[in-house]
Design a protein around this motif. Structure first.
Motif, PDB file in Angstrom:
ATOM      1  N   LYS A 155       0.963  -1.187   0.079  1.00 12.96           N
ATOM      2  CA  LYS A 155      -0.172   0.505   0.080  1.00 12.96           C
ATOM      3  C   LYS A 155       0.937   0.950   0.146  1.00 12.96           C
ATOM      4  CE  LYS A 155      -4.033  -1.647   2.137  1.00 12.96           C
ATOM      5  NZ  LYS A 155      -5.534  -2.418   3.434  1.00 12.96           N
ATOM      6  N   ILE A 156       1.941   1.119   0.524  1.00 13.70           N
ATOM      7  CA  ILE A 156       2.379   2.282   0.229  1.00 13.70           C
ATOM      8  C   ILE A 156       4.075   1.920  -0.863  1.00 13.70           C
ATOM      9  CG2 ILE A 156       2.747   2.805   2.866  1.00 13.70           C
ATOM     10  CD1 ILE A 156       5.001   1.657   3.543  1.00 13.70           C
ATOM     11  N   GLY A 157       4.261   1.537  -1.234  1.00 18.04           N
ATOM     12  CA  GLY A 157       4.655   1.778  -3.217  1.00 18.04           C
ATOM     13  C   GLY A 157       5.638   0.648  -2.880  1.00 18.04           C
ATOM     14  N   TYR A 158       5.619  -0.169  -1.596  1.00 24.15           N
ATOM     15  CA  TYR A 158       6.752  -1.584  -1.819  1.00 24.15           C
ATOM     16  C   TYR A 158       5.701  -2.896  -2.906  1.00 24.15           C
ATOM     17  CZ  TYR A 158       9.943   0.878   0.443  1.00 24.15           C
ATOM     18  OH  TYR A 158      11.089   1.877   1.595  1.00 24.15           O
ATOM     19  N   VAL A 159       5.297  -2.606  -4.055  1.00 23.24           N
ATOM     20  CA  VAL A 159       4.588  -3.703  -4.787  1.00 23.24           C
ATOM     21  C   VAL A 159       5.723  -5.199  -5.575  1.00 23.24           C
ATOM     22  CG1 VAL A 159       3.607  -2.057  -4.828  1.00 23.24           C
ATOM     23  CG2 VAL A 159       5.001  -1.798  -6.777  1.00 23.24           C
ATOM     24  N   HIS A 160       7.073  -4.660  -5.343  1.00 14.47           N
ATOM     25  CA  HIS A 160       7.362  -5.662  -6.439  1.00 14.47           C
ATOM     26  C   HIS A 160       7.879  -7.325  -5.298  1.00 14.47           C
ATOM     27  CE1 HIS A 160       7.815  -2.160  -8.922  1.00 14.47           C
ATOM     28  NE2 HIS A 160       7.755  -3.323  -9.964  1.00 14.47           N
ATOM     29  N   ASP A 161       8.032  -8.090  -5.967  1.00 19.05           N
ATOM     30  CA  ASP A 161       8.360  -9.347  -4.728  1.00 19.05           C
ATOM     31  C   ASP A 161      10.018  -9.514  -5.382  1.00 19.05           C
ATOM     32  OD1 ASP A 161       8.777 -11.753  -3.777  1.00 19.05           O
ATOM     33  OD2 ASP A 161       7.745 -13.206  -5.345  1.00 19.05           O
ATOM     34  N   PHE A 162      10.523  -9.672  -5.199  1.00 20.30           N
ATOM     35  CA  PHE A 162      12.267  -9.792  -4.992  1.00 20.30           C
ATOM     36  C   PHE A 162      12.602 -10.959  -4.909  1.00 20.30           C
ATOM     37  CE2 PHE A 162      12.351  -5.381  -4.549  1.00 20.30           C
ATOM     38  CZ  PHE A 162      12.699  -4.162  -5.741  1.00 20.30           C
ATOM     39  N   ASN A 163      13.320 -12.132  -6.166  1.00 15.79           N
ATOM     40  CA  ASN A 163      14.136 -12.834  -5.594  1.00 15.79           C
ATOM     41  C   ASN A 163      15.712 -13.290  -5.563  1.00 15.79           C
ATOM     42  OD1 ASN A 163      11.487 -14.810  -4.929  1.00 15.79           O
ATOM     43  ND2 ASN A 163      11.120 -13.847  -6.805  1.00 15.79           N
ATOM     44  N   ILE A 164      16.595 -13.876  -5.022  1.00 11.03           N
ATOM     45  CA  ILE A 164      17.673 -14.013  -6.012  1.00 11.03           C
ATOM     46  C   ILE A 164      17.764 -14.915  -6.622  1.00 11.03           C
ATOM     47  CG2 ILE A 164      19.804 -14.980  -4.287  1.00 11.03           C
ATOM     48  CD1 ILE A 164      18.716 -12.096  -3.550  1.00 11.03           C
ATOM     49  N   HIS A 165      18.533 -14.873  -7.340  1.00 13.61           N
ATOM     50  CA  HIS A 165      19.335 -15.778  -8.533  1.00 13.61           C
ATOM     51  C   HIS A 165      20.978 -15.715  -8.819  1.00 13.61           C
ATOM     52  CE1 HIS A 165      19.089 -18.952 -11.592  1.00 13.61           C
ATOM     53  NE2 HIS A 165      19.646 -17.664 -12.557  1.00 13.61           N
ATOM     54  N   GLU A 166      21.627 -16.449  -8.877  1.00  8.27           N
ATOM     55  CA  GLU A 166      23.354 -16.252  -8.847  1.00  8.27           C
ATOM     56  C   GLU A 166      23.739 -15.173  -8.231  1.00  8.27           C
ATOM     57  OE1 GLU A 166      23.308 -16.939 -12.606  1.00  8.27           O
ATOM     58  OE2 GLU A 166      22.462 -19.010 -13.023  1.00  8.27           O
ATOM     59  N   GLU A 167      23.270 -14.917  -7.078  1.00  8.01           N
ATOM     60  CA  GLU A 167      24.158 -13.827  -6.763  1.00  8.01           C
ATOM     61  C   GLU A 167      23.999 -12.265  -7.201  1.00  8.01           C
ATOM     62  OE1 GLU A 167      28.345 -14.029  -5.717  1.00  8.01           O
ATOM     63  OE2 GLU A 167      28.679 -16.198  -5.192  1.00  8.01           O
ATOM     64  N   CYS A 168      22.301 -12.622  -7.750  1.00 12.74           N
ATOM     65  CA  CYS A 168      22.028 -11.046  -7.963  1.00 12.74           C
ATOM     66  C   CYS A 168      20.298 -11.031  -7.638  1.00 12.74           C
ATOM     67  CB  CYS A 168      21.202 -11.093  -8.987  1.00 12.74           C
ATOM     68  SG  CYS A 168      23.274 -10.933 -10.082  1.00 12.74           S
ATOM     69  N   ILE A 169      20.046 -10.114  -7.223  1.00 11.68           N
ATOM     70  CA  ILE A 169      17.965  -9.540  -6.791  1.00 11.68           C
ATOM     71  C   ILE A 169      17.812 -10.013  -7.784  1.00 11.68           C
ATOM     72  CG2 ILE A 169      15.943  -7.840  -5.985  1.00 11.68           C
ATOM     73  CD1 ILE A 169      18.897  -6.986  -4.063  1.00 11.68           C
ATOM     74  N   VAL A 170      16.327 -10.275  -8.235  1.00 16.55           N
ATOM     75  CA  VAL A 170      15.990 -10.286  -9.792  1.00 16.55           C
ATOM     76  C   VAL A 170      13.810 -10.230  -9.350  1.00 16.55           C
ATOM     77  CG1 VAL A 170      17.009 -12.265 -10.600  1.00 16.55           C
ATOM     78  CG2 VAL A 170      15.472 -12.873  -9.522  1.00 16.55           C
ATOM     79  N   CYS A 171      13.852  -9.483 -10.299  1.00 15.94           N
ATOM     80  CA  CYS A 171      12.666  -8.752  -9.934  1.00 15.94           C
ATOM     81  C   CYS A 171      11.870 -10.024 -11.411  1.00 15.94           C
ATOM     82  CB  CYS A 171      12.365  -7.458 -10.041  1.00 15.94           C
ATOM     83  SG  CYS A 171      10.266  -7.319  -9.715  1.00 15.94           S
ATOM     84  N   HIS A 172      10.860 -10.619 -11.257  1.00 14.67           N
ATOM     85  CA  HIS A 172       9.520 -10.788 -12.649  1.00 14.67           C
ATOM     86  C   HIS A 172       9.580 -10.211 -13.326  1.00 14.67           C
ATOM     87  CE1 HIS A 172      12.396 -14.969 -11.738  1.00 14.67           C
ATOM     88  NE2 HIS A 172      11.687 -14.727 -11.222  1.00 14.67           N
ATOM     89  N   GLN A 173       9.055  -9.417 -12.139  1.00 11.98           N
ATOM     90  CA  GLN A 173       7.389  -8.806 -12.755  1.00 11.98           C
ATOM     91  C   GLN A 173       8.066  -6.557 -13.685  1.00 11.98           C
ATOM     92  OE1 GLN A 173       7.196  -8.319  -8.934  1.00 11.98           O
ATOM     93  NE2 GLN A 173       5.159  -7.909  -9.115  1.00 11.98           N
ATOM     94  N   GLU A 174       9.321  -6.678 -13.464  1.00 17.33           N
ATOM     95  CA  GLU A 174       9.264  -5.674 -14.389  1.00 17.33           C
ATOM     96  C   GLU A 174      10.846  -6.410 -14.915  1.00 17.33           C
ATOM     97  OE1 GLU A 174       9.218  -2.537 -14.192  1.00 17.33           O
ATOM     98  OE2 GLU A 174       7.674  -3.211 -13.079  1.00 17.33           O
ATOM     99  N   ASN A 175      11.130  -7.708 -14.871  1.00 16.12           N
ATOM    100  CA  ASN A 175      12.761  -9.075 -15.931  1.00 16.12           C
ATOM    101  C   ASN A 175      13.742  -7.833 -15.506  1.00 16.12           C
ATOM    102  OD1 ASN A 175      13.250 -11.233 -17.508  1.00 16.12           O
ATOM    103  ND2 ASN A 175      13.187  -9.449 -19.288  1.00 16.12           N
TER     104      ASN A 175
END
Length: 113
Positions: free
Chosen positions: A22-42
C-alpha cells in the motif's frame, strides 16, 4: 518520503507485506546467482544497485523453527521497491544471506551518525 512510513511492526508477515504494498513496495524480489531478480519488471540487478530500507523479523508462535525475515528493498537507480523474504537461524537460505550481506543498509531515521 515513503521510508518514514515504515513502522516498527505491521503485525504478521502477510499483514506487513500487504501494508508495504500500500505504500509502494509492490515488487516481489528473489535471489538468483548472487543477484536480485524482479520477474515483474524482468530485472536482474547487482547488490550494489539496491538498498535495504527496513528489516522485519517474524517467529511462528507455535513453532520456533518457523522463523522468517522480511527485507524491504528499493533501487533508486531503477525506481523499484519491493520485498524479499528469507528464513533466519536454521531456516536461512545461504545464497540469499550472502547477497543481503552485500546490500547497503540505510537507516530510516535522520539522526546523525
Amino acid at each position: 518520503m515513503t521510508e518514514n512510513m515504515l513502522k516498527e511492526s505491521f503485525g504478521t508477515l502477510s499483514e506487513t507485506i500487504n501494508a508495504l504494498i500500500k505504500i509502494g513496495y509492490v515488487h516481489d524480489f528473489n535471489i538468483h546467482e548472487e543477484c536480485i531478480v524482479c520477474h515483474q519488471e524482468n530485472l536482474k540487478l547487482l547488490p550494489s544497485e539496491f538498498q535495504i530500507d527496513k528489516v522485519y523479523r517474524f517467529e511462528g508462535e507455535s513453532n520456533p523453527d518457523d522463523q522468517s525475515i522480511l527485507y524491504v528493498l528499493s533501487s533508486p537507480k531503477f525506481n523499484v521497491k519491493g520485498t524479499l523474504v528469507n528464513g533466519y537461524g536454521i531456516s536461512s537460505d545461504e545464497e540469499t544471506s550472502k547477497v543481503i550481506e552485500k546490500l547497503l543498509t540505510h537507516p530510516t531515521d535522520n539522526t546523525p551518525k
